[in-house]
Motif scaffolding. Structure first.
Motif, short mmCIF file in Angstrom:
data_model
loop_
_atom_site.label_atom_id
_atom_site.label_comp_id
_atom_site.label_asym_id
_atom_site.label_seq_id
_atom_site.Cartn_x
_atom_site.Cartn_y
_atom_site.Cartn_z
N MET A 142 0.82 -1.21 0.00
CA MET A 142 0.00 0.00 0.00
C MET A 142 0.85 1.26 0.00
O MET A 142 0.49 2.24 -0.63
CB MET A 142 -0.93 0.01 1.21
CG MET A 142 -1.99 -1.09 1.20
SD MET A 142 -3.03 -1.08 2.66
CE MET A 142 -3.74 0.56 2.56
N ILE A 143 1.98 1.20 0.69
CA ILE A 143 2.87 2.35 0.75
C ILE A 143 4.04 2.11 -0.19
O ILE A 143 4.75 1.13 -0.07
CB ILE A 143 3.38 2.60 2.18
CG1 ILE A 143 2.20 2.78 3.15
CG2 ILE A 143 4.30 3.81 2.21
CD1 ILE A 143 1.34 3.99 2.85
N SER A 165 1.04 6.66 -1.78
CA SER A 165 0.04 5.61 -1.55
C SER A 165 -1.20 5.92 -2.39
O SER A 165 -2.07 6.68 -1.95
CB SER A 165 -0.33 5.52 -0.07
OG SER A 165 -1.33 4.56 0.13
#
Length: 402
Positions: free
Chosen positions: A1-2, A54
């Motif tokens: 996600m990051i 993100s």
């Protein structure tokens, strides 16, 4: 996600988002009242700032700002343009399911935006009792939905295309690196194979020389006339030392030979047979020898023979057999220059004329103190030039005249 964007990318994203917030704050906050427009602007600015860090979080922040905007009855504001950058980021940087979420957001957001704006204007001045006004509102909602979906999906699609292009470039770089590694591995194998063959050649040369020394030493023991005791001991020592050296050489070089076949090693006197063999295979050889031939050690003769053998084999495999191949041997005071000049066959897809034997030929020349160059010229010819020095007289490597 990051994700982990580079520091320059993060710096650019923060600066762009800050400028975006300042510019649209001066526009929107002067025409709207309350705290809700401030939160909407902050949400859009924040989503813009973290779109590469993100994409999923950026999409969530944008949806939160839109939800706040819709539930408070706000009409569309200029800062909503940040949604396009967020959708682009989901298509370009997001994982598979994030990309699908971005596409769903583009379609659903387009329908919601058009429908909301239609009912917004319907609730602010349109007479719902008039069928014409109601039909117009519905029609404008449909048209607006199609237009909004097209714009949002276009931003997402551009991001996906950019992602595909970047992936193709990265794959091309990886393929090029793999090809280079494969080429280096092939060259290492060729050099290793040539070293094994050299080990076989040198084994036979050294074995022959030591065998002669042993035979002469043993013969001298019986042929000597004066001081039999001292001469006998000296020659016995020579013979014993030579026998030990011969055994050591055989043991050491056997490790490099990897059970290669036995056989006599070719010398310069075998070149005529090599040339006839190549002519029989279809090469039109033009042999030119200049200068006075000088005696060379056996190892140097083997190197010259192997270099010519490999160069002519490459000419046979990769060259144009319908044109002559020039073989020049120029004997000089310090050594001999060997030059093989052959035309390159016009084969589609062949990027160069280098055969896999070039590293082996270079290894051959280097091990006897010489050098070798191989190049493809602009006029479609492949030239191999080697210099093999007479021991103790080799000059510094220089390019031979083309």
């Amino acid at each position: 996600m990051i994700r982990r964007p580079s520091p320059p990318q993060m710096t650019v994203d923060i600066i762009v988002a800050a400028l975006f917030g300042l510019i649209f704050a001066s526009i929107e906050l002067q025409t709207t009242d309350g705290i809700v427009p401030v939160f909407v602007l902050m949400g859009m600015t924040g989503a813009l700032a973290i779109r590469r860090l993100s994409p999923l979080l950026s999409l969530g922040v944008a949806w939160l700002a839109v939800f706040l905007q819709l539930t408070n009855g706000m009409e569309a504001v200029p800062s909503n343009l940040a949604i396009l950058a967020v959708l682009y980021a989901t298509g370009c940087y997001g994982e598979a399911w994030v990309r699908w979420a971005g596409l769903a957001s583009a379609i659903g957001g387009g329908v919601i935006a058009a429908t909301y704006m239609s009912f917004f204007y319907l609730a602010n001045g349109v007479d719902v009792t008039r069928l014409a006004d109601l039909s117009g509102a519905v029609l404008s909602s449909l048209i607006g939905s199609v237009a909004a979906i097209f714009v949002f999906t276009l931003a997402w699609t551009i991001g996906l295309l950019v992602r595909t292009s970047q992936a193709a470039k990265a794959e091309g770089v990886r393929r090029l690196q793999a090809q280079q590694e494969q080429r280096l591995a092939q060259q290492s194998v060729v050099v290793e194979q040539e070293r094994n063959r050299i080990a076989r050649d040198m084994h036979d040369v050294v074995a022959h020389s030591l065998a002669v020394v042993i035979a002469q030493a043993d013969g001298a023991r019986y042929a000597q006339k004066g001081n039999p005791e001292a001469m006998d001991a000296t020659l016995a020592t020579i013979a014993e030392t030579a026998r030990g050296a011969l055994g050591d050489v055989r043991l050491l070089l056997a490790e490099l030979r990897h059970r290669q076949g036995e056989g006599p090693q070719p010398l310069l006197t075998d070149l005529d047979a090599l040339f006839e063999q190549m002519r029989g295979a279809g090469l039109d050889l033009r042999i030119v020898t200049t200068g006075e031939e000088q005696p060379l050690p056996t190892g140097h003769q083997i190197s010259i023979y192997r270099i010519l053998q490999e160069a002519l084999t490459n000419a046979l495999r990769h060259g144009n057999r319908f044109e002559p191949v020039s073989v020049d041997m120029a004997w000089q005071g310090a050594g001999v220059v060997v030059r093989v000049d052959n035309p390159v066959a016009s084969v589609p897809g062949r990027s160069d004329g280098f055969g896999h034997g070039v590293p082996g030929m270079q290894e051959r020349a280097a091990l006897v103190g010489g050098w070798l160059t191989a190049e493809r010229t602009q006029n479609g010819r492949f030239i191999v030039t080697a210099y093999v020095p007479i021991p103790h007289t080799a000059p510094a490597p220089v390019q031979a005249n083309r």
